[in-house]
Design an enzyme around this catalytic site. Structure first.
Site, PDB file in Angstrom:
ATOM      1  N   ASP A 202       0.862  -0.850   0.001  1.00  0.00           N
ATOM      2  CA  ASP A 202      -0.225  -0.115  -0.020  1.00  0.00           C
ATOM      3  C   ASP A 202       1.185   1.367   0.111  1.00  0.00           C
ATOM      4  OD1 ASP A 202      -2.208   1.835   0.345  1.00  0.00           O
ATOM      5  OD2 ASP A 202      -3.497  -0.061   0.965  1.00  0.00           O
ATOM      6  N   HIS A 273      -2.754   3.345  -4.704  1.00  0.00           N
ATOM      7  CA  HIS A 273      -2.388   2.947  -3.534  1.00  0.00           C
ATOM      8  C   HIS A 273      -0.684   1.976  -3.697  1.00  0.00           C
ATOM      9  CE1 HIS A 273      -5.489   3.154  -0.685  1.00  0.00           C
ATOM     10  NE2 HIS A 273      -6.426   2.737  -1.798  1.00  0.00           N
ATOM     11  N   GLU A 337      -9.597   2.643  -5.399  1.00  0.00           N
ATOM     12  CA  GLU A 337      -9.584   4.109  -4.959  1.00  0.00           C
ATOM     13  C   GLU A 337      -8.171   4.707  -5.518  1.00  0.00           C
ATOM     14  OE1 GLU A 337     -11.002   4.010  -0.367  1.00  0.00           O
ATOM     15  OE2 GLU A 337      -8.773   3.648  -0.722  1.00  0.00           O
TER      16      GLU A 337
HETATM   17  C1  TNX Z   1     -10.875   1.854   2.284  1.00  0.00           C
HETATM   18  S1  TNX Z   1     -11.336  -1.298   1.244  1.00  0.00           S
HETATM   19  C2  TNX Z   1      -9.822   1.053   1.546  1.00  0.00           C
HETATM   20  C3  TNX Z   1      -8.671   0.526   2.438  1.00  0.00           C
HETATM   21  C4  TNX Z   1      -8.900   1.337   4.065  1.00  0.00           C
HETATM   22  C5  TNX Z   1     -10.208   1.225   4.279  1.00  0.00           C
HETATM   23  C6  TNX Z   1     -10.482   1.725   5.671  1.00  0.00           C
HETATM   24  C7  TNX Z   1     -10.674  -0.535   0.279  1.00  0.00           C
HETATM   25  C8  TNX Z   1     -10.817  -1.155  -1.004  1.00  0.00           C
HETATM   26  N1  TNX Z   1      -9.899   0.392   0.315  1.00  0.00           N
HETATM   27  O1  TNX Z   1      -7.515   1.294   1.937  1.00  0.00           O
HETATM   28  O2  TNX Z   1      -7.826   0.706   4.543  1.00  0.00           O
HETATM   29  O3  TNX Z   1     -11.133   1.946   3.683  1.00  0.00           O
HETATM   30  O4  TNX Z   1     -11.769   1.329   6.239  1.00  0.00           O
END
Ligand code: TNX
Length: 559
Positions: A202, A273, A337
């Protein structure tokens, strides 16, 4: 009559010099499909008796050995191990199915009667499930003077509802040792879980050794400091933080997990990420960097460049070694994301979009929350192209790609499996397209969130909404109104996710996990008509004694 019988029995036991203070109870978690118990009669298990596995099956022998250890640790009863003893008190019998050999059945039965305890299954994993059920039925009493246990007569028949029963542990935001992960796997096995989703990279750290790129883990695993406190107040501890897993350690964990019938699903999150990799190879970003390994949480706008051929080379090197180390059919590529701000302005990305002839759909809805890429923009389609390249690369190695539900935005390709985290919408959409789905909706399955209403009673964690035991328990992943019977079959299962932005120590990780995994395990294992939260709460304390025996932390309140 019953009283008479029990009286005679205890008299007989006393004459035989056996006084049993311990009694088995089949009200376990997750609850087996069918339990028919006769509490008026018991079989007495005591030291010196034997456990027999009736084939020369190595796996059955290993499971028998584990069972022997659990029984002694829990009850003090010392059993001997023998292969092929027809008169043994505990028998483990394998009946390989003559049907479809590729279908690995987890089905098992346990019968307790005057001849003892017989566990039957058609594959070794079924025997393991049976052994776990027996173990959970036994009391936790520790060392006893002259140990024995009474087991009421019973017939148990069981098999899980879903084939995918997962838990994610984020080892990128915080690093957990191999020993901690082994304990995590033991706890998973106790709950009948069979997929360990290992989040290995990440923005805040790269944790997987790639031999062809030695600097990647060496430098990409270290962030200079870590943000302190609940949100992103940008107050830092100024302490360098790092750690990564060598391939040897990963292989050791693959073996350890396999002995507990758990598959490890490794995740390398791309193309968002990725700051930890871009820190080491700044040429992989659209702007050229420099990119520090992120010291705080959130969604970062710097992501891998989608138009640079080096990006694909890099990813193939990484996923190639990942496939060498992890035998899993499922390989997770993240895909969540990934803001497209950089790609919109990047000459290389735009050139690639042109080359591939990608265009924005007229009804492009733009970007969603947390930088999510909803809508069919040309940039989202570029991400789909990248996913597809990796998907084909994995397919050549016999693997299937899993991605977070954002991979739906530019269109799904090939055999991609969707992990639905922003609610169940994405999962439903994917199932309608006949793609396989794992349900992990944040409001039910995100165990980084607080489990109690009163935040002050628990360690600080991801804030906003509460994910209580009862909330998890109420989750029903298959929605008959939205899906046809055929589409419902696409729902492989359910997963709980333990993100660790705010979880730095094993004690805290297990506190977040337990007893919520107990609730989750019934969503994963039990038929909906069997589920009853009040009844679950009554069965939980006995499981919690096992948590204590295993030495893992837990939340002591259930909401
Ligand atoms: C969303 S779940 C994210 C993570 C974070 C999390 C915290 C996802 C695919 N992405 O990177 O750690 O929320 O709740």
């Amino acid at each position: 009559m019953d009283i008479m019988r029990a009286y005679c029995l205890s008299l007989l036991l006393m004459l035989a010099g056996v006084v049993c203070a311990q009694r088995a109870d089949y009200n376990i978690v997750p609850l087996p499909n069918a339990v028919a118990v006769d509490t008026t009669q018991v079989f007495v298990l005591q030291s010196g008796m034997t456990i027999a596995y009736d084939t020369h099956d190595e796996e059955a022998a290993r499971t028998a050995q584990m069972l022997q250890g659990w029984i002694e640790e829990q009850t003090g009863v010392k059993l001997e191990l023998k292969s092929g003893d027809g008169r043994a008190a505990v028998k483990m019998q394998l009946f390989p199915s003559r049907g479809n050999p590729s279908a690995v059945s987890e089905m098992y039965s346990i019968v307790v009667d005057k001849s003892g305890i017989i566990m039957r299954a058609i594959s070794p994993v079924g025997l393991f499930r049976a052994a776990q059920t027996l173990r959970k039925s036994l009391p936790v009493a520790g060392k006893q003077q002259s140990p024995c246990v009474e087991l009421p007569y019973v017939t148990i028949q069981d098999e899980p509802r879903f084939s995918y029963r997962g838990v994610l542990l984020d080892c990128a935001r915080h690093f957990f040792t191999v020993d901690m992960i082994k304990q995590f796997l033991d706890v998973m096995a106790l709950h009948g879980c069979n997929q360990f989703h290992w989040h290995l990279s990440d923005d805040q750290g790269w944790r997987f050794e790639v031999k062809a790129l030695p600097d990647l883990a060496k430098k990409g695993s270290v962030r200079e400091k870590t943000v302190i406190g609940p949100g992103n107040m940008r107050i830092y501890d100024n302490i360098p933080y790092g750690g990564y897993y060598t391939q040897e350690e990963c292989r050791e964990l693959v073996r350890y997990a396999a002995e507990r019938y758990i598959n490890i699903v490794p995740e390398i999150d791309m193309p968002g990420h990725m700051l930890s990799a871009m820190h080491v190879f700044p040429e992989l970003g659209c702007t050229g960097g420099p990119y520090p390994v992120a010291p705080h949480w959130g969604v970062m706008r710097d992501v891998l460049c989608g138009g640079n051929p080096k990006t694909l080379d890099f990813l193939k090197t990484v996923f190639g070694e990942l496939c060498d180390v992890f035998p899993s059919e499922f390989i997770h590529i993240g895909g969540d994301e990934c803001p497209k701000e950089r790609w919109q302005k990047c000459a290389k990305c735009q050139a690639k979009i042109k080359e591939l002839g990608l265009t924005s759909d007229p009804k492009n809805t733009g970007e969603g929350g947390r930088g999510s890429q909803d809508g069919r923009s040309a940039e989202n389609k570029l991400q789909t192209w990248l996913n597809h390249e990796i998907e084909q690369f994995l397919a050549q190695r016999g693997r299937s790609l899993i991605g977070w539900d954002e991979i739906l935005s530019g269109g799904l390709t090939g055999n991609a499996i969707v992990m639905s985290w922003r609610g169940i919408k994405g999962g439903i959409e994917a199932a309608r397209q006949q793609h396989r789905v794992i349900m992990s909706p944040n409001v039910y399955a995100y165990i980084d969130h607080p489990q109690l209403k009163d935040y002050s009673k628990q360690p600080q964690t991801t804030d906003s909404y509460q994910v209580s035991c009862s909330k998890i328990y109420s989750f029903e992943p298959v929605i008959p109104d939205s899906l046809t019977a055929e589409q419902q079959k696409c729902i492989l299962g359910v997963q709980a996710n333990l993100w660790t932005e705010h979880v730095a120590y094993p004690e805290h990780a297990f506190y977040q996990l337990l007893p919520r995994l107990g609730a989750m395990s019934e969503v994963q294992w039990c038929r909906p008509e069997q589920k009853d939260f009040e009844n679950f709460k009554k069965r939980l304390p006995r499981l919690e004694k096992l948590y204590d025996l295993m030495g893992v932390q837990r939340c002591r309140q259930v909401e």
